[in-house]
Design a protein around this motif. Structure first.
Motif, PDB file in Angstrom:
ATOM      1  N   MET A  70       0.849  -1.183   0.000  1.00 15.91           N
ATOM      2  CA  MET A  70       0.000   0.000   0.000  1.00 15.91           C
ATOM      3  C   MET A  70       0.883   1.231   0.000  1.00 15.91           C
ATOM      4  SD  MET A  70      -2.744   1.836   0.962  1.00 15.91           S
ATOM      5  CE  MET A  70      -2.596   3.390   1.695  1.00 15.91           C
ATOM      6  N   PHE A  71       0.943   1.935  -1.064  1.00 13.48           N
ATOM      7  CA  PHE A  71       1.695   3.189  -1.172  1.00 13.48           C
ATOM      8  C   PHE A  71       3.088   3.086  -0.564  1.00 13.48           C
ATOM      9  CE2 PHE A  71      -2.667   4.934  -1.295  1.00 13.48           C
ATOM     10  CZ  PHE A  71      -2.576   5.569  -2.505  1.00 13.48           C
ATOM     11  N   GLN A  72       3.816   2.043  -0.859  1.00 10.88           N
ATOM     12  CA  GLN A  72       5.128   1.885  -0.258  1.00 10.88           C
ATOM     13  C   GLN A  72       6.153   2.860  -0.811  1.00 10.88           C
ATOM     14  OE1 GLN A  72       6.059   0.104   2.478  1.00 10.88           O
ATOM     15  NE2 GLN A  72       3.848   0.113   2.586  1.00 10.88           N
ATOM     16  N   ARG A  73       5.919   3.377  -1.972  1.00 15.76           N
ATOM     17  CA  ARG A  73       6.833   4.354  -2.551  1.00 15.76           C
ATOM     18  C   ARG A  73       6.059   5.590  -2.942  1.00 15.76           C
ATOM     19  NH1 ARG A  73      11.977   3.237  -1.351  1.00 15.76           N
ATOM     20  NH2 ARG A  73      12.280   1.031  -1.442  1.00 15.76           N
ATOM     21  N   CYS A  74       6.644   6.745  -2.718  1.00 19.90           N
ATOM     22  CA  CYS A  74       5.974   7.998  -3.056  1.00 19.90           C
ATOM     23  C   CYS A  74       7.004   8.956  -3.639  1.00 19.90           C
ATOM     24  CB  CYS A  74       5.354   8.612  -1.803  1.00 19.90           C
ATOM     25  SG  CYS A  74       4.610  10.199  -2.111  1.00 19.90           S
ATOM     26  N   THR A  75       6.664   9.573  -4.731  1.00 22.39           N
ATOM     27  CA  THR A  75       7.536  10.572  -5.332  1.00 22.39           C
ATOM     28  C   THR A  75       6.744  11.865  -5.450  1.00 22.39           C
ATOM     29  OG1 THR A  75       8.666   8.875  -6.584  1.00 22.39           O
ATOM     30  CG2 THR A  75       8.952  11.131  -7.328  1.00 22.39           C
ATOM     31  N   LYS A  82      10.428   7.593  -1.424  1.00 23.23           N
ATOM     32  CA  LYS A  82      10.368   7.496   0.030  1.00 23.23           C
ATOM     33  C   LYS A  82       9.249   6.548   0.403  1.00 23.23           C
ATOM     34  CE  LYS A  82      12.278  11.938   1.220  1.00 23.23           C
ATOM     35  NZ  LYS A  82      12.126  13.165   1.975  1.00 23.23           N
ATOM     36  N   THR A  83       9.508   5.704   1.374  1.00 19.39           N
ATOM     37  CA  THR A  83       8.489   4.771   1.835  1.00 19.39           C
ATOM     38  C   THR A  83       7.549   5.484   2.811  1.00 19.39           C
ATOM     39  OG1 THR A  83       9.758   4.026   3.748  1.00 19.39           O
ATOM     40  CG2 THR A  83      10.112   2.828   1.655  1.00 19.39           C
ATOM     41  N   ASP A  84       6.424   4.836   3.085  1.00 19.58           N
ATOM     42  CA  ASP A  84       5.506   5.361   4.097  1.00 19.58           C
ATOM     43  C   ASP A  84       6.224   5.529   5.428  1.00 19.58           C
ATOM     44  OD1 ASP A  84       3.472   5.334   2.242  1.00 19.58           O
ATOM     45  OD2 ASP A  84       2.190   3.942   3.355  1.00 19.58           O
ATOM     46  N   ASP A  85       7.044   4.550   5.798  1.00 15.31           N
ATOM     47  CA  ASP A  85       7.761   4.629   7.072  1.00 15.31           C
ATOM     48  C   ASP A  85       8.688   5.839   7.118  1.00 15.31           C
ATOM     49  OD1 ASP A  85       6.502   2.385   8.102  1.00 15.31           O
ATOM     50  OD2 ASP A  85       8.113   1.022   7.490  1.00 15.31           O
ATOM     51  N   GLU A  86       9.373   6.098   6.011  1.00 16.09           N
ATOM     52  CA  GLU A  86      10.262   7.268   5.955  1.00 16.09           C
ATOM     53  C   GLU A  86       9.459   8.566   6.031  1.00 16.09           C
ATOM     54  OE1 GLU A  86      13.945   5.540   3.274  1.00 16.09           O
ATOM     55  OE2 GLU A  86      12.092   6.131   2.256  1.00 16.09           O
ATOM     56  N   LEU A  87       8.356   8.626   5.296  1.00  8.88           N
ATOM     57  CA  LEU A  87       7.522   9.830   5.307  1.00  8.88           C
ATOM     58  C   LEU A  87       6.885  10.058   6.676  1.00  8.88           C
ATOM     59  CD1 LEU A  87       5.975   9.338   1.790  1.00  8.88           C
ATOM     60  CD2 LEU A  87       7.407  11.275   2.479  1.00  8.88           C
ATOM     61  N   ALA A  88       6.522   8.979   7.353  1.00  5.88           N
ATOM     62  CA  ALA A  88       5.883   9.098   8.671  1.00  5.88           C
ATOM     63  C   ALA A  88       6.843   9.630   9.732  1.00  5.88           C
ATOM     64  CB  ALA A  88       5.319   7.753   9.112  1.00  5.88           C
ATOM     65  N   THR A  89       8.146   9.510   9.493  1.00 10.15           N
ATOM     66  CA  THR A  89       9.112   9.990  10.482  1.00 10.15           C
ATOM     67  C   THR A  89       9.590  11.416  10.219  1.00 10.15           C
ATOM     68  OG1 THR A  89      10.985   9.061   9.281  1.00 10.15           O
ATOM     69  CG2 THR A  89       9.942   7.644  10.942  1.00 10.15           C
ATOM     70  N   LEU A  90       9.079  12.040   9.164  1.00  7.18           N
ATOM     71  CA  LEU A  90       9.472  13.429   8.888  1.00  7.18           C
ATOM     72  C   LEU A  90       9.051  14.342  10.029  1.00  7.18           C
ATOM     73  CD1 LEU A  90       8.448  13.817   5.136  1.00  7.18           C
ATOM     74  CD2 LEU A  90      10.759  13.619   6.062  1.00  7.18           C
ATOM     75  N   ASP A  91       9.818  15.371  10.263  1.00  9.95           N
ATOM     76  CA  ASP A  91       9.464  16.383  11.263  1.00  9.95           C
ATOM     77  C   ASP A  91       8.518  17.379  10.595  1.00  9.95           C
ATOM     78  OD1 ASP A  91       9.254  18.340  13.201  1.00  9.95           O
ATOM     79  OD2 ASP A  91      11.418  18.509  13.528  1.00  9.95           O
ATOM     80  N   VAL A 119       2.159  14.394   2.569  1.00 10.65           N
ATOM     81  CA  VAL A 119       2.052  12.935   2.534  1.00 10.65           C
ATOM     82  C   VAL A 119       2.485  12.343   3.880  1.00 10.65           C
ATOM     83  CG1 VAL A 119       2.803  10.806   1.393  1.00 10.65           C
ATOM     84  CG2 VAL A 119       2.386  12.866   0.040  1.00 10.65           C
ATOM     85  N   GLY A 120       3.572  12.852   4.435  1.00  6.51           N
ATOM     86  CA  GLY A 120       4.025  12.372   5.743  1.00  6.51           C
ATOM     87  C   GLY A 120       2.991  12.606   6.828  1.00  6.51           C
ATOM     88  N   ALA A 121       2.361  13.781   6.807  1.00  8.85           N
ATOM     89  CA  ALA A 121       1.300  14.079   7.777  1.00  8.85           C
ATOM     90  C   ALA A 121       0.126  13.124   7.584  1.00  8.85           C
ATOM     91  CB  ALA A 121       0.845  15.528   7.625  1.00  8.85           C
ATOM     92  N   ALA A 122      -0.243  12.875   6.326  1.00  6.34           N
ATOM     93  CA  ALA A 122      -1.356  11.969   6.033  1.00  6.34           C
ATOM     94  C   ALA A 122      -1.059  10.557   6.528  1.00  6.34           C
ATOM     95  CB  ALA A 122      -1.657  11.963   4.530  1.00  6.34           C
ATOM     96  N   VAL A 123       0.154  10.087   6.314  1.00  8.55           N
ATOM     97  CA  VAL A 123       0.543   8.745   6.769  1.00  8.55           C
ATOM     98  C   VAL A 123       0.479   8.679   8.291  1.00  8.55           C
ATOM     99  CG1 VAL A 123       2.458   7.090   6.921  1.00  8.55           C
ATOM    100  CG2 VAL A 123       1.959   8.230   4.743  1.00  8.55           C
ATOM    101  N   ALA A 124       1.057   9.670   8.962  1.00  7.77           N
ATOM    102  CA  ALA A 124       1.067   9.678  10.427  1.00  7.77           C
ATOM    103  C   ALA A 124      -0.350   9.712  10.993  1.00  7.77           C
ATOM    104  CB  ALA A 124       1.877  10.867  10.942  1.00  7.77           C
ATOM    105  N   LEU A 125      -1.198  10.543  10.425  1.00  8.98           N
ATOM    106  CA  LEU A 125      -2.580  10.644  10.912  1.00  8.98           C
ATOM    107  C   LEU A 125      -3.358   9.363  10.626  1.00  8.98           C
ATOM    108  CD1 LEU A 125      -3.309  14.311   9.864  1.00  8.98           C
ATOM    109  CD2 LEU A 125      -3.051  13.440  12.213  1.00  8.98           C
ATOM    110  N   ASP A 126      -3.171   8.805   9.446  1.00  9.69           N
ATOM    111  CA  ASP A 126      -3.835   7.555   9.090  1.00  9.69           C
ATOM    112  C   ASP A 126      -3.453   6.451  10.067  1.00  9.69           C
ATOM    113  OD1 ASP A 126      -5.379   5.824   7.271  1.00  9.69           O
ATOM    114  OD2 ASP A 126      -3.423   4.974   6.752  1.00  9.69           O
TER     115      ASP A 126
END
Length: 140
Positions: free
Chosen positions: A1-6, A14-23, A48-55
């Motif tokens: 599920m959305f493992q890569r995002c450009t 960037k993976t979801d995990d990488e995006l979720a750890t953004l400040d 995208v990082g905010a969306a992943v974290a909130l999701d």
């Protein structure tokens, strides 16, 4: 599920995990405060990082869309002072909105914050729709 995002203005793949750890708080501060490439990154990887974290915390897209309307109607400073704009992720979201509120001094600034929140909400909705459609019958 959305493992890569450009996204434009970001590093590719960037993976979801990488995006979720953004400040995201820092991205909001610099994206709102400086604009330019910082704003591009805020609306790209930051959204995208905010969306992943909130999701991952179980927040529904409509909660963030509602917060965007509160910002648009009452201003960023008003929204930052609310006791819990999004209960499931109150501390996380409050940090983002307070970071923006520390910089916003105009209605145009409030509109920019509202647009960013709407972008986050739209990304969350797309992720939810994709997940729902690809889950298929009996996979729940």
């Amino acid at each position: 599920m959305f493992q890569r995002c450009t996204t434009r203005g970001s590093l590719p793949d960037k993976t979801d995990d990488e995006l979720a750890t953004l400040d995201v708080t820092a991205l909001v501060r610099y994206g709102i405060g400086f604009g330019g490439l910082h704003r591009t990154t805020l609306f790209g990887d930051g959204a995208v990082g905010a969306a992943v974290a909130l999701d991952r915390q179980g927040v529904l897209p409509r909660a963030i869309a509602f917060l965007a309307e509160v910002v648009r109607s009452g201003g960023t400073t008003y929204a930052a002072a609310l006791p819990g704009p999004v209960q499931a992720a109150a501390q996380l979201v409050r940090g983002w909105v307070q970071s923006a509120a520390s910089l916003i001094r105009t209605v145009d600034g409030d509109q920019g914050v509202a647009r960013w929140l709407e972008s986050v909400s739209a990304i969350m909705a797309l992720r939810l729709t994709y997940r729902t459609r690809t889950a298929g019958p009996g996979s729940g």
